[in-house]
Design a protein around this motif. Structure first.
Motif, short mmCIF file in Angstrom:
data_model
loop_
_atom_site.label_atom_id
_atom_site.label_comp_id
_atom_site.label_asym_id
_atom_site.label_seq_id
_atom_site.Cartn_x
_atom_site.Cartn_y
_atom_site.Cartn_z
N ALA A 59 -54.77 39.26 39.96
CA ALA A 59 -55.84 39.18 38.97
C ALA A 59 -56.48 40.55 38.85
O ALA A 59 -57.18 40.99 39.76
CB ALA A 59 -56.87 38.14 39.36
N ALA A 60 -56.22 41.24 37.74
CA ALA A 60 -56.78 42.57 37.51
C ALA A 60 -57.86 42.45 36.44
O ALA A 60 -57.59 42.34 35.25
CB ALA A 60 -55.69 43.54 37.05
N GLY A 61 -59.10 42.44 36.89
CA GLY A 61 -60.23 42.25 35.97
C GLY A 61 -61.51 42.05 36.74
O GLY A 61 -61.62 42.42 37.91
N GLY A 62 -62.48 41.43 36.10
CA GLY A 62 -63.76 41.16 36.74
C GLY A 62 -63.79 39.81 37.42
O GLY A 62 -62.75 39.14 37.60
N ASP A 63 -64.99 39.38 37.81
CA ASP A 63 -65.13 38.13 38.54
C ASP A 63 -64.65 36.92 37.74
O ASP A 63 -64.13 35.96 38.30
CB ASP A 63 -66.59 37.93 38.95
CG ASP A 63 -67.03 38.90 40.03
OD1 ASP A 63 -66.23 39.17 40.94
OD2 ASP A 63 -68.16 39.42 39.95
N GLY A 64 -64.82 36.97 36.40
CA GLY A 64 -64.37 35.86 35.58
C GLY A 64 -62.87 35.68 35.61
O GLY A 64 -62.36 34.56 35.69
N THR A 65 -62.13 36.79 35.57
CA THR A 65 -60.68 36.73 35.65
C THR A 65 -60.23 36.22 37.01
O THR A 65 -59.34 35.36 37.11
CB THR A 65 -60.07 38.12 35.38
OG1 THR A 65 -60.49 38.58 34.10
CG2 THR A 65 -58.55 38.08 35.43
N VAL A 66 -60.84 36.74 38.06
CA VAL A 66 -60.48 36.31 39.42
C VAL A 66 -60.75 34.82 39.59
O VAL A 66 -59.92 34.08 40.14
CB VAL A 66 -61.27 37.12 40.46
CG1 VAL A 66 -61.05 36.58 41.87
CG2 VAL A 66 -60.87 38.59 40.39
N ARG A 67 -61.88 34.36 39.13
CA ARG A 67 -62.22 32.94 39.27
C ARG A 67 -61.25 32.06 38.50
O ARG A 67 -60.82 31.01 39.00
CB ARG A 67 -63.66 32.68 38.80
CG ARG A 67 -64.11 31.24 38.94
CD ARG A 67 -65.59 31.09 38.64
NE ARG A 67 -65.90 31.36 37.25
CZ ARG A 67 -65.82 30.46 36.28
NH1 ARG A 67 -65.41 29.22 36.55
NH2 ARG A 67 -66.15 30.77 35.06
N ALA A 68 -60.90 32.46 37.28
CA ALA A 68 -59.99 31.66 36.46
C ALA A 68 -58.62 31.53 37.11
O ALA A 68 -58.03 30.44 37.16
CB ALA A 68 -59.86 32.28 35.07
N VAL A 69 -58.09 32.64 37.62
CA VAL A 69 -56.78 32.61 38.28
C VAL A 69 -56.84 31.80 39.57
O VAL A 69 -55.96 30.97 39.85
CB VAL A 69 -56.27 34.04 38.55
CG1 VAL A 69 -54.98 34.01 39.35
CG2 VAL A 69 -56.06 34.78 37.23
N ALA A 70 -57.89 32.01 40.36
CA ALA A 70 -58.04 31.26 41.61
C ALA A 70 -58.11 29.76 41.34
O ALA A 70 -57.52 28.95 42.07
CB ALA A 70 -59.28 31.73 42.35
N GLU A 71 -58.82 29.37 40.29
CA GLU A 71 -58.96 27.96 39.95
C GLU A 71 -57.60 27.33 39.65
O GLU A 71 -57.29 26.23 40.10
CB GLU A 71 -59.89 27.82 38.75
CG GLU A 71 -60.10 26.39 38.30
CD GLU A 71 -61.07 26.29 37.15
OE1 GLU A 71 -60.64 25.92 36.04
OE2 GLU A 71 -62.27 26.61 37.35
N ARG A 72 -56.78 28.04 38.87
CA ARG A 72 -55.47 27.48 38.51
C ARG A 72 -54.55 27.40 39.73
O ARG A 72 -53.79 26.45 39.88
CB ARG A 72 -54.81 28.32 37.41
CG ARG A 72 -55.59 28.35 36.11
CD ARG A 72 -56.06 26.99 35.67
NE ARG A 72 -54.95 26.06 35.51
CZ ARG A 72 -55.07 24.74 35.58
NH1 ARG A 72 -56.24 24.20 35.88
NH2 ARG A 72 -54.01 23.96 35.40
N LEU A 73 -54.61 28.39 40.61
CA LEU A 73 -53.79 28.34 41.82
C LEU A 73 -54.19 27.15 42.68
O LEU A 73 -53.34 26.44 43.22
CB LEU A 73 -53.92 29.64 42.60
CG LEU A 73 -53.33 30.91 41.98
CD1 LEU A 73 -53.55 32.10 42.90
CD2 LEU A 73 -51.85 30.74 41.67
N ALA A 74 -55.49 26.94 42.83
CA ALA A 74 -55.98 25.85 43.67
C ALA A 74 -55.63 24.49 43.06
O ALA A 74 -55.25 23.56 43.77
CB ALA A 74 -57.48 25.96 43.86
N ALA A 75 -55.75 24.37 41.75
CA ALA A 75 -55.49 23.10 41.09
C ALA A 75 -54.01 22.76 41.08
O ALA A 75 -53.63 21.59 41.11
CB ALA A 75 -56.03 23.13 39.66
N SER A 76 -53.16 23.78 41.06
CA SER A 76 -51.72 23.56 40.96
C SER A 76 -51.08 23.12 42.26
O SER A 76 -50.03 22.47 42.27
CB SER A 76 -51.03 24.84 40.47
OG SER A 76 -51.03 25.83 41.50
N GLY A 77 -51.68 23.54 43.38
CA GLY A 77 -51.07 23.28 44.67
C GLY A 77 -49.87 24.15 44.96
O GLY A 77 -49.14 23.91 45.93
N ALA A 78 -49.67 25.19 44.16
CA ALA A 78 -48.53 26.09 44.34
C ALA A 78 -48.71 26.95 45.58
O ALA A 78 -49.82 27.14 46.08
CB ALA A 78 -48.38 26.99 43.11
#
Length: 309
Positions: A59-78
């Protein structure tokens, strides 16, 4: 060692793709690139990266980008790991995890070669502006004066005059905040009535300038840290500012002390689940972003939700 397939999700308003390319370390990994947009700070891009089989999502960006990517990783279970190239103003998760700041090459090196560490994420559910919302947070969630007094204090001013830079934001906070009644239900217990103008629920606790707003918060300890502030008037605010800026900021950095100080106007706690009912709607902030107004919300913890380099 880096994964074989690395996806880079980048915010074009923060950096150019070519600048990121120049900062890449030598690698044999297969790279894919996904651009965010104003309407989607990274969730869709992260989904695409996971569908393509990414082992690491950067995630290359600010806190919003980091949070969005982290959310999808956590929700996916990948099994894919998160890496951070901090490009924002706060860069709060990166600060708390020791990711290199202000150096693209060093951050990229960590992203490609660092070892993943499991961290928790918090989840909030709320009725916001008439819509049901469920979002993850990596750093902190809450309402009140955190953005006004600390997170939005001018970094250039802080570098020139130090703690005096907080005086201007303190004035805004005194004028803008109002104590409200709060019904709290912690870890399934009985509701308790309290009052305050600021409630923060944190997975991490350090903000810009080394301020440790939640000094004992640990993103891997299986608990969320709570902070309730009830300062009223200039005297109460001075006590609060002294505690967080001096005792848990400058002095703690100088002396290396481990014990956190607390103002008389501050109450600390810990929980893994929390239900909050407010006497009137207030704006809810999530990792520095405005989520909207709500009068009630619930928070839960997802332990070891993602692995971060």
């Amino acid at each position: 060692m880096a994964g074989n397939r690395i996806a880079i999700v980048w915010n074009p308003s923060k950096t150019a793709k070519e600048d990121l390319r120049k900062a890449l370390p030598a690698t044999d990994a297969a790279l894919t690139w996904y651009e965010t947009s104003p309407d989607d700070p990274g969730r869709g891009a992260a989904d695409e990266a996971l569908k393509a089989g990414a082992d690491v999502v950067v995630a290359a960006g600010g806190d919003g980008t980091v949070r969005a990517v982290a959310e999808r990783l956590a929700a996916s279970g990948a099994d894919a790991e998160l890496a951070i190239v901090p490009m924002g103003t706060g860069n709060l998760l990166a600060r708390n995890l020791g990711v290199p700041l202000n150096s693209l090459p060093k951050a990229m090196e960590r992203a490609f070669e660092g070892r993943g560490k499991a961290i928790d994420l918090g989840w909030v559910e709320a009725e916001v502006d008439g819509e049901s919302v469920r979002s993850a947070f990596a750093v902190m969630l809450g309402f009140g004066i955190d953005a006004h007094m600390i997170a939005e204090t001018d970094d250039d001013l802080k570098s020139r005059v130090g703690w005096l830079a907080y005086v201007e934001s303190l004035g805004r906070a005194v004028n803008a905040t109002e104590v409200v009644d709060i019904d709290l239900t912690v870890d399934g217990g009985e509701p308790e009535r309290t009052a305050g103008h600021t409630l923060l629920i944190g997975n991490c606790g350090t903000l810009q300038g080394g301020i440790r707003l939640l000094p004992d918060a640990d993103p891997s300890d299986g608990e969320l840290d709570l902070l309730l502030l009830s300062a009223e008037g200039v005297g109460g605010w001075i006590d609060t500012l002294r505690s967080f800026v001096w005792d848990n900021g400058v002095r703690r950095l100088i002396t290396g002390q481990d014990k956190a100080a607390s103002a008389d106007t501050a109450e600390h706690g810990r929980a893994s689940q929390l239900s909050v009912e407010l006497s009137r709607p207030l704006v809810l902030e999530i990792d520095g972003d405005d989520l909207g107004e709500t009068a009630s919300f619930t928070v839960s913890l997802q332990e070891k939700a993602i692995r971060v380099r």
